[in-house]
Design an enzyme around this catalytic site. Structure first.
Site, PDB file in Angstrom:
ATOM      1  N   GLU B 286      -7.113  38.930   5.282  1.00  0.00           N
ATOM      2  CA  GLU B 286      -6.864  37.684   4.963  1.00  0.00           C
ATOM      3  C   GLU B 286      -8.937  37.146   4.172  1.00  0.00           C
ATOM      4  OE1 GLU B 286      -3.863  34.424   5.640  1.00  0.00           O
ATOM      5  OE2 GLU B 286      -5.553  33.133   5.845  1.00  0.00           O
ATOM      6  N   GLU B 289      -9.329  39.291   1.651  1.00  0.00           N
ATOM      7  CA  GLU B 289      -9.611  38.966   0.119  1.00  0.00           C
ATOM      8  C   GLU B 289     -10.061  37.758   0.113  1.00  0.00           C
ATOM      9  OE1 GLU B 289      -4.774  37.652   1.059  1.00  0.00           O
ATOM     10  OE2 GLU B 289      -4.741  37.432  -1.496  1.00  0.00           O
ATOM     11  N   CYS B 312      -0.051  32.892   7.153  1.00  0.00           N
ATOM     12  CA  CYS B 312       1.338  32.987   8.264  1.00  0.00           C
ATOM     13  C   CYS B 312       1.799  32.658   9.190  1.00  0.00           C
ATOM     14  CB  CYS B 312      -0.148  32.941   9.208  1.00  0.00           C
ATOM     15  SG  CYS B 312      -1.727  33.515   9.455  1.00  0.00           S
ATOM     16  N   SER B 332      -2.056  33.395  -0.060  1.00  0.00           N
ATOM     17  CA  SER B 332      -3.097  35.401   0.176  1.00  0.00           C
ATOM     18  C   SER B 332      -1.414  36.207   0.812  1.00  0.00           C
ATOM     19  CB  SER B 332      -3.300  35.333   2.021  1.00  0.00           C
ATOM     20  OG  SER B 332      -3.474  36.384   1.793  1.00  0.00           O
ATOM     21  N   LYS B 371      10.403  32.321  12.182  1.00  0.00           N
ATOM     22  CA  LYS B 371       9.921  33.713  12.721  1.00  0.00           C
ATOM     23  C   LYS B 371      11.369  34.954  13.147  1.00  0.00           C
ATOM     24  CE  LYS B 371       5.486  33.609  13.285  1.00  0.00           C
ATOM     25  NZ  LYS B 371       4.768  34.016  12.153  1.00  0.00           N
ATOM     26  N   GLU B 374      11.904  35.123   9.119  1.00  0.00           N
ATOM     27  CA  GLU B 374      11.520  36.314   8.977  1.00  0.00           C
ATOM     28  C   GLU B 374      11.095  37.349   9.243  1.00  0.00           C
ATOM     29  OE1 GLU B 374       6.868  35.975  10.368  1.00  0.00           O
ATOM     30  OE2 GLU B 374       5.789  35.843   8.292  1.00  0.00           O
ATOM     31  N   GLU B 379      12.448  42.822   2.996  1.00  0.00           N
ATOM     32  CA  GLU B 379      10.597  43.671   2.152  1.00  0.00           C
ATOM     33  C   GLU B 379      10.173  43.670   3.895  1.00  0.00           C
ATOM     34  OE1 GLU B 379      11.646  40.253   1.973  1.00  0.00           O
ATOM     35  OE2 GLU B 379       9.661  38.630   1.896  1.00  0.00           O
ATOM     36  N   CYS B 516       0.705  25.309  15.690  1.00  0.00           N
ATOM     37  CA  CYS B 516       2.470  26.385  16.623  1.00  0.00           C
ATOM     38  C   CYS B 516       2.554  26.350  17.766  1.00  0.00           C
ATOM     39  CB  CYS B 516       2.083  28.199  16.834  1.00  0.00           C
ATOM     40  SG  CYS B 516       1.387  28.890  15.049  1.00  0.00           S
TER      41      CYS B 516
END
Lengths: 161, 591
Positions: B286, B289, B312, B332, B371, B374, B379, B516
């Site tokens: 990141e 980037e 994230c 990102s 999560k 996720e 993908e 978090c």
């Protein structure tokens, strides 16, 4: 709340947009927008609520919350002759429930439903301001007072002619 | 401000006008019981529907009882919080709430951690009258990838609605229907999966009953651990170590990293690794980037998309995929640390230990409910085999540890395994709001300027304010950084970006309050937001104590690039560590 699945035409979407705009897309005007939309479409299917939600930037869950809170709003098309039984306190204590049950039996539908021939729909409402006539039933714009279960058949037959 | 004198339970107190009776009583140390009321002071979140009536008090001269959470004090008011009348009313209220509440406490996911159960204990409820004729709600069960809604247990406190609408501005949940039928539900009472829900889990974090809980994967973890054909690898998110101790009676903010590693090893995981390692890896990708986009911007490239947004947080990713799909090129492309870890574990590490990825099970311990969703995203799998098999929460880990007859407090400290267990302090601070961008700044600064960063602590990026902005000097080049936690705050920054008004080069966004550390999978804070601050302090202390505090100095990260990935943003890195986003706006309601 049960609902009917429909697809809105472009001109119907534009109609809803214009209703929202006529109330300035103001969140506080949601109930007025819903009133006007129900007047236009006869009922408030999910698809109409979605367009209102998007246009007014109000979460669809909230729009649905308001629609389901007020007994005036309906998500299924009302019958040609919408039957409403007042179940407010005065009507209730004077036997509204037995009247309601008789209507359910005669029309073979539950509250919130519309008969298969599209003629009658059944709903409950809370107080029409005619407590002296309790229990009160309305069919369309006509009001019936001091209704007993035995009167139900006759009331219905008026609309079957 | 005017001050008001009143008497509560025979004691005088003076508070500012406009204070509620509940808060005035608190000044005297009198804890009026509450159920629907919730005050997360540090986060400016207050839920005050005045609906449950548990907090009623007697006010002299007033006919009915007053709900203390929503009634303001008045001069000379005489309040009784514990008179016979109040106690009887409170018990009746509780009995009525319980009359249609399922009685399966013994097997309820919230048992032992339930505000309603605690209240029944506190009020000494011994029987619930009218059970023989009480009508029970029979709402259907709604299971999504992350959250279970069991609305028979809903008491209509509407805390979840406040979090979902006011704090997160997600608008997935709202009170619907009327009277006995009323519940909190998505639009048209669809399942959560077909709503704008981001799975942030803040509804679960504040639910006082078992109506909203996480999807429990502990039994799947136990099965994997007992399968001799599987190599089971675990990764632990940074925020877990600052909160797990609370489940074992430790003070909020107690750091339990070493004991947690011991416990995981004793539970039978073959390799105990750290998501912090993948956080360092995230910074490499990141950060590179960010620098790439910045450099192109400085060189006058008008095509380049700035600000860059961190990626994230899966709740946040879900949020922008639904609310801002037209801007999906801005975040990102770096995968989250959880997914980077899974991807590297099942490629680089699987090759290293010569295990087929199908025989490897990757478990993640996360402070998060999103999560769970996720790791199920298509993908993030290869031929149907997910990079991360199961994600369990801090709370679920605590259950696993307790089931294994282990007491965290009595375990010796242990170290993570190499190579995916080594991390820098920069990886640790991902847990707190502002941490990801601080970690990125530490690395980006050194790469951009070619100089060594003397002071690695960027205090200006820390704190609990919902939206923060800071300028960081990159050797003469000023970098504007924006930070938001809570999706309502994120929305404000995003609307500016959409309108072309944003001055930021980079923005960090975390869905949950405090980042978090305040995730939907953490030990329940039961309305005490000071717990989040204690966890943040623990995280920054953990960072301070790390010998290495910059991601690019992590020797195992260097080795990973030398042996396997080449360099950041390489073709291989793109394949394994980056992703793309989808337009989810049109996907909902279409069932």
């Amino acid at each position: 709340m049960s609902s009917v699945k429909i697809e809105l035409r472009q001109d119907q979407i534009e109609k809803i947009d214009s209703i929202c705009e006529s109330f300035g897309n103001q969140e506080g005007e949601l109930i007025n927008v819903l009133h006007k939309s129900q007047e236009t479409f006869g009922y408030l299917p999910a698809e109409v609520q979605e367009v209102i939600s998007e246009k007014m930037e109000i979460p669809a869950a909230k729009v649905y919350g308001v629609v389901t809170f007020y007994s005036f709003f309906s998500m299924i098309p009302k019958g040609e002759f919408p039957v409403s039984i007042c179940t407010g306190t005065a009507c209730y204590v004077r036997g509204a429930e037995t009247v309601l049950n008789e209507f359910k039996k005669q029309l073979e539908i539950e509250v919130g439903e519309t008969s298969t021939d599209g003629k009658f729909s059944l709903s409950c409402l809370r107080c029409v301001g005619a407590c002296g006539l309790a229990p009160v039933v309305t069919v369309g714009d006509k009001t019936y007072g001091r209704v007993a279960p035995d009167d139900v058949k006759e009331i219905i037959s008026e609309y079957l002619k | 401000m005017d001050r008001v004198k009143l008497t509560i339970d025979g004691r005088a107190v003076e508070v500012p006008a406009g204070t509620t009776i509940y808060k005035a009583a608190k000044e005297l140390g009198i804890d009026i019981p509450i159920l629907c009321y919730m005050d997360l002071k540090d986060l400016n979140i207050e839920n005050k529907p005045g609906g449950c009536r548990i907090c009623v008090v007697e006010v002299e001269g007033r006919g009915n009882l007053a709900s203390s959470c929503s009634t303001n004090v008045a001069a000379g008011m005489v309040v009784k919080t514990n008179s016979m009348r109040v106690i009887n009313a409170r018990r009746t209220v509780m009995e009525l709430i319980l009359s249609d509440h399922p009685k399966d406490c013994l097997s309820c996911a919230k048992s032992g951690n339930c505000d309603l159960q605690d209240m029944a204990v506190k009020l000494g409820i011994r029987e619930i009258p009218g059970q023989e004729y009480a009508e029970m709600s029979t709402y259907r069960l709604d299971t999504s990838p992350s959250i279970i809604r069991e609305l028979d247990k809903c008491i209509m406190c509407r805390r979840c609605e406040t979090m979902c609408n006011d704090f997160q501005t997600v608008g997935a949940l709202h009170a619907v229907n009327r009277g006995f039928e009323s519940v909190v539900a998505p639009a048209f009472e669809m399942n959560l999966e077909h709503s704008p829900c981001t799975y942030c889990g803040q509804c679960v974090a504040v639910c006082p009953t078992g109506a909203l809980t996480e999807v429990d994967h502990t039994s799947k973890v136990i099965s994997a651990l007992n399968d001799p054909t599987k190599t089971v690898v675990v990764q632990t998110a940074p925020a877990v170590r600052a909160a797990l101790g609370e489940e074992f009676g430790m003070e909020p903010g107690t750091r339990v990293t070493g004991q947690m590693v011991s416990a995981l090893r004793q539970l039978g995981f073959d390799y105990v690794f750290d998501t912090d390692f993948a956080a360092d890896l995230t910074i490499m990708e990141e950060g590179t980037e960010l620098l790439g986009r910045l450099t192109r911007f400085m060189e006058g490239d008008e095509e380049v998309k700035l600000p860059i947004l961190t990626s994230c947080c899966p709740g946040w990713v879900n949020f922008f995929e639904y609310n801002y799909p037209e801007m999906k090129e801005i975040p990102s492309t770096a995968r989250s640390p959880q997914q980077m870890f899974g991807s590297i574990a099942k490629s680089y590490f699987a090759e290293m230990i010569e295990v087929d990825r199908k025989d490897m099970v990757v478990i993640s311990i996360m402070p998060c409910l999103a999560k769970k969703y996720e790791c199920q995203r298509e993908e993030f799998s290869v031929d149907g085999n997910p990079d991360v098999d199961y994600s369990i929460t801090t709370r679920e880990l605590a259950h696993l540890i307790k089931q294994a007859n282990l007491d965290l407090a009595k375990l010796d400290s242990d170290d993570f395994d190499a190579p995916l267990g080594e991390s820098s302090g920069a990886g640790v601070i991902f847990a707190a709001t502002g941490g990801v961008i601080e970690a990125a700044t530490r690395t980006a600064y050194e790469i951009y300027t070619g100089k060594v960063l003397e002071k690695v602590d960027f205090e200006q990026l820390r704190g609990m304010e919902g939206i923060r902005s800071a300028k960081v000097d990159f050797d003469g080049q000023e970098i504007n950084i924006g930070i938001a936690h809570g999706l309502g705050n994120a929305r404000k920054l995003l609307d500016d970006v959409k309108a072309g008004k944003s001055q930021y080069h980079a923005i960090e966004i975390m869905a949950c309050p405090g980042g978090c550390i305040g995730g939907g999978g953490q030990p329940l804070h039961h309305g005490d937001a000071s717990i989040l601050k204690a966890r943040a302090r623990a995280i920054y202390a953990e960072d301070r104590d790390k010998p290495i505090r910059k991601s690019h100095e992590n020797p195992y990260i260097k080795k990973l690039y030398e042996e396997f990935l080449g360099e950041p943003m390489s073709e291989k890195a793109h394949e394994l560590l980056h992703t793309h986003y989808f337009d989810k706006r049109k996907k909902i309601f279409q069932v």
